[in-house]
Design a protein around this motif. Structure first.
Motif, mmCIF file in Angstrom:
data_model
loop_
_atom_site.group_PDB
_atom_site.id
_atom_site.type_symbol
_atom_site.label_atom_id
_atom_site.label_comp_id
_atom_site.label_asym_id
_atom_site.label_seq_id
_atom_site.Cartn_x
_atom_site.Cartn_y
_atom_site.Cartn_z
ATOM 1 N N TRP A 161 -17.284 -6.686 2.160
ATOM 2 C CA TRP A 161 -16.196 -5.740 1.893
ATOM 3 C C TRP A 161 -16.338 -5.180 0.477
ATOM 4 C CZ3 TRP A 161 -12.605 -6.535 -2.086
ATOM 5 C CH2 TRP A 161 -11.665 -5.505 -2.218
ATOM 6 N N LEU A 222 -7.792 15.478 8.275
ATOM 7 C CA LEU A 222 -8.766 14.447 7.889
ATOM 8 C C LEU A 222 -10.198 14.924 8.117
ATOM 9 C CD1 LEU A 222 -9.089 11.645 6.753
ATOM 10 C CD2 LEU A 222 -8.874 10.708 9.042
ATOM 11 N N ASN A 403 2.323 -6.059 5.631
ATOM 12 C CA ASN A 403 0.958 -6.177 5.112
ATOM 13 C C ASN A 403 0.694 -7.669 4.874
ATOM 14 O OD1 ASN A 403 -1.484 -5.409 4.060
ATOM 15 N ND2 ASN A 403 -0.658 -4.655 2.126
ATOM 16 N N ALA A 480 -3.462 10.912 1.798
ATOM 17 C CA ALA A 480 -2.261 10.877 2.642
ATOM 18 C C ALA A 480 -1.100 11.514 1.905
ATOM 19 C CB ALA A 480 -1.934 9.436 3.018
ATOM 20 N N ASP A 534 -5.198 -3.539 9.795
ATOM 21 C CA ASP A 534 -6.032 -3.597 8.621
ATOM 22 C C ASP A 534 -5.994 -2.324 7.811
ATOM 23 O OD1 ASP A 534 -9.176 -5.180 8.546
ATOM 24 O OD2 ASP A 534 -7.914 -4.556 6.955
ATOM 25 N N ARG A 535 -5.522 -2.387 6.725
ATOM 26 C CA ARG A 535 -5.541 -1.269 5.795
ATOM 27 C C ARG A 535 -5.599 -1.720 4.350
ATOM 28 N NH1 ARG A 535 -3.883 3.117 8.809
ATOM 29 N NH2 ARG A 535 -3.706 2.035 10.686
#
Ligand code: HEM
Length: 546
Positions: A161, A222, A403, A480, A534-535
């Motif tokens: 990651w 996007l 989250n 965003a 997942d963010r």
């Protein structure tokens, strides 16, 4: 020594040890909080209770807690996880253990911003957001031949990651990055406004499938940012694969919580839910790759950065086609329905709060006084009420209601010992709707986010974190925000450049049993993307209340 001294002065009959030493001294029942330890004075003793004592629904022998998600038998409904969270908070308090779920570690639901702040502040270099083992399985097992070691950022952890994120962080999160796309974002918003102008009925209401229209805007925006491609989503007859992509993204998010919270039979054999989920992921991959390849064909390596899409910039810098494609895939996976659900929710709130909509109109009239006034980044920056409307909606209906982080070492949370490997779920939806943290919390009061407002001062900075926090914070936050602000500054003009702004009813038509935007938006944050999907970078910063 200072600590020991202060305790001796207190003359307490027990031993005291710093929390950091806890592992090696299990016999001690009382420890100092690390803050006390670091400060070394004003000694405050907290009794650390064992992990087993954390309150929560008790798992049944053999059945664990999974049975609670069984329809008609259990009391937890996956599609109403917001209500489940509220119920648990009311029954058990600010820290609730949901253990005994097959195939996954215990979850600790945390409803306390102070404790959330502590968890975030102690985050190490590789924060782990525990979610979507099914996506992890897809990337690292099922379609390993495609992803290889480059899993992207969603559902990827550890060094893999970090390696990936460090290559894309700057491109995505520098404040000026999003601004480079202001023009294409504005063009897309104007196209959307043009399109929906023809969708309203005589009562100025939107059709029942209005959310899908917003998805089309979000996907088109996007595609312009990530790939510099016009997908044609807002055309009268969009290419069929654009709707297929939207449907696949929806299918993906609807099935994530089912695969995560019900008994994970999919780990043993492919269930029908799992098959649908994989089919959706394969479609997302196939359609995105088609447009990614198109974007690659258009790449001009000599072009300046401000003429390149996000993916092209990554490609130019890293010279790695796979890496750029996988990034684009991740962005499409999580960057479409989040933004559109947020927009749907904001429009709905403005629709049911006409006075607030009027104030927004007044701000827009002041900053964009003429029919031909051009919306620019500077003008957007002046629109504090518009931004406040966005923040207030995200407080009441955060897109991501919970989250989380997985503990990377033993620690103390809410006065309890918590072992390594437990999944902490930050319950922002419940927290930010509490009177304790936001007065008149059930009212849509954008004013509370204005600097001059007295209410602002009292906000706990960790009570409302719509884009997460720390090293894993939302990678698409800047895009965003700009997309949503631009749309919101453009939509109220849908009555035209004629400058006869009227209140618009963004509520969908009261339909004949069809899904209405009102229903969708009321529950949107909980049904599709709401769970801990997942963010999540604006690391090391404290989020400000305004
Ligand atoms: C209103 C819209 C959005 C909301 C509310 C939102 C919210 C979030 C949240 C809460 C997280 C988890 C943060 C954490 O763990 O601390 C996240 C992660 C992420 N978001 Fe967003 N997001 C939005 C839009 C987007 C967009 C448009 C994109 C792409 C262009 C995007 C890409 C990502 C990615 C790639 C991650 C994972 C980051 C990582 O794990 O390193 N998001 N988002």
């Amino acid at each position: 020594m200072a600590i020991l001294k202060s305790f001796l002065e207190l003359n307490r009959p027990f031993k005291v040890i710093c929390k950091r030493c806890l592992n090696s001294s299990a016999q001690f029942t009382d420890v100092l909080t690390s803050e006390t330890c670091e400060v070394g004075e004003s000694a405050q003793i907290k009794k650390i209770k064992p992990y087993e004592d954390i309150p929560g629904p008790k798992p049944l022998p053999l059945l664990g807690n999974n049975w609670r998600f069984i329809p008609y038998i259990g009391d937890f409904q996956i599609e109403h996880i917001d209500k489940v969270s509220k119920k648990l908070y009311t029954k058990y308090g600010k820290l609730v253990k949901v253990g005994g779920l097959f195939g996954r570690p215990d979850m600790l639901f945390l409803f306390d911003p102070d404790e959330i702040e502590k968890v975030f502040r102690k985050e190490d270099a590789l924060p782990l957001r525990p979610s979507m083992p099914s996506l992890n399985y897809y990337k690292h097992n099922l379609r390993k031949e495609f992803f290889g070691d480059l899993g992207g950022v969603i559902s990827v952890h550890g060094q893999n990651w970090q390696k990936f994120r460090s290559k894309v962080n700057q491109i995505m999160l520098q404040p000026r990055s999003a601004k480079m796309y202001a023009q294409v974002i504005l063009e897309t918003a104007e196209k959307f406004v043009e399109r929906i102008g023809g969708l309203r009925n005589d009562a100025s209401e939107m059709p029942d499938n209005f959310l899908n229209e917003i998805h089309r805007w979000s996907l088109e925006s996007l595609a312009r940012i990530a790939l510099d491609i016009k997908m044609g989503c807002l055309e009268e007859h969009p290419p069929a694969d654009t709707q297929r992509l939207i449907d696949a993204i929806n299918t993906f998010f609807i099935n994530v919580p089912i695969l995560e919270l019900k008994i994970p039979f999919w780990r043993v054999f492919p269930t029908s839910t799992f098959n649908r989920y994989i089919e959706a992921l394969d479609s997302i991959r196939e359609i995105c790759l088609k447009y990614i390849n198109k974007s690659m064909d258009n790449l001009n390596l000599e072009a300046n950065d401000d003429q390149l899409s996000v993916m092209q910039k990554v490609l130019k810098r890293e010279n790695n086609v796979k890496l750029a494609s996988i990034l684009a895939l991740d962005l499409f996976l999580v960057g479409v329905d989040t933004t559109s659900n947020a927009v749907a929710s904001i429009l709905y709130q403005l629709s049911i709060n006409p006075k607030k909509q009027q104030l927004l109109h007044e701000e827009l009239d002041r900053i964009l006084p003429n029919a031909d006034s051009k919306l620019t980044i500077d003008k957007l920056d002046e629109m504090s009420y518009l931004k406040a409307c966005i923040k207030e909606t995200m407080r009441m209906f955060p897109v991501v209601i919970g989250n989380g982080r997985q503990t990377s070492s033993d620690c103390v949370i809410g006065g309890y010992n918590v072992p390594k490997g437990v999944q902490i779920v930050f319950q922002h939806f419940v927290i930010s709707n509490q009177e304790e943290f936001f007065s008149e919390s059930d009212k849509f009061l954008p004013e509370r986010w204005l600097k001059e407002c007295q209410m602002t001062k009292t906000h706990h900075p960790f009570a409302c974190l719509p884009f997460g926090f720390g090293k894993r914070m939302c990678l698409g936050k800047r895009f965003a925000e700009l997309e949503i602000q631009t749309l919101l500054a453009t939509v109220p003009q849908s009555h035209g450049k004629r400058r006869t702004r009227q209140r618009v009813d963004w509520n969908a038509r009261r339909g004949q049993g069809n899904v209405q935007i009102a229903d969708v938006t009321e529950s949107l944050s909980t049904e599709n993307s709401g769970w801990n999907y997942d963010r999540p970078l604006r690391s090391e910063q404290t989020p400000t209340a305004t």
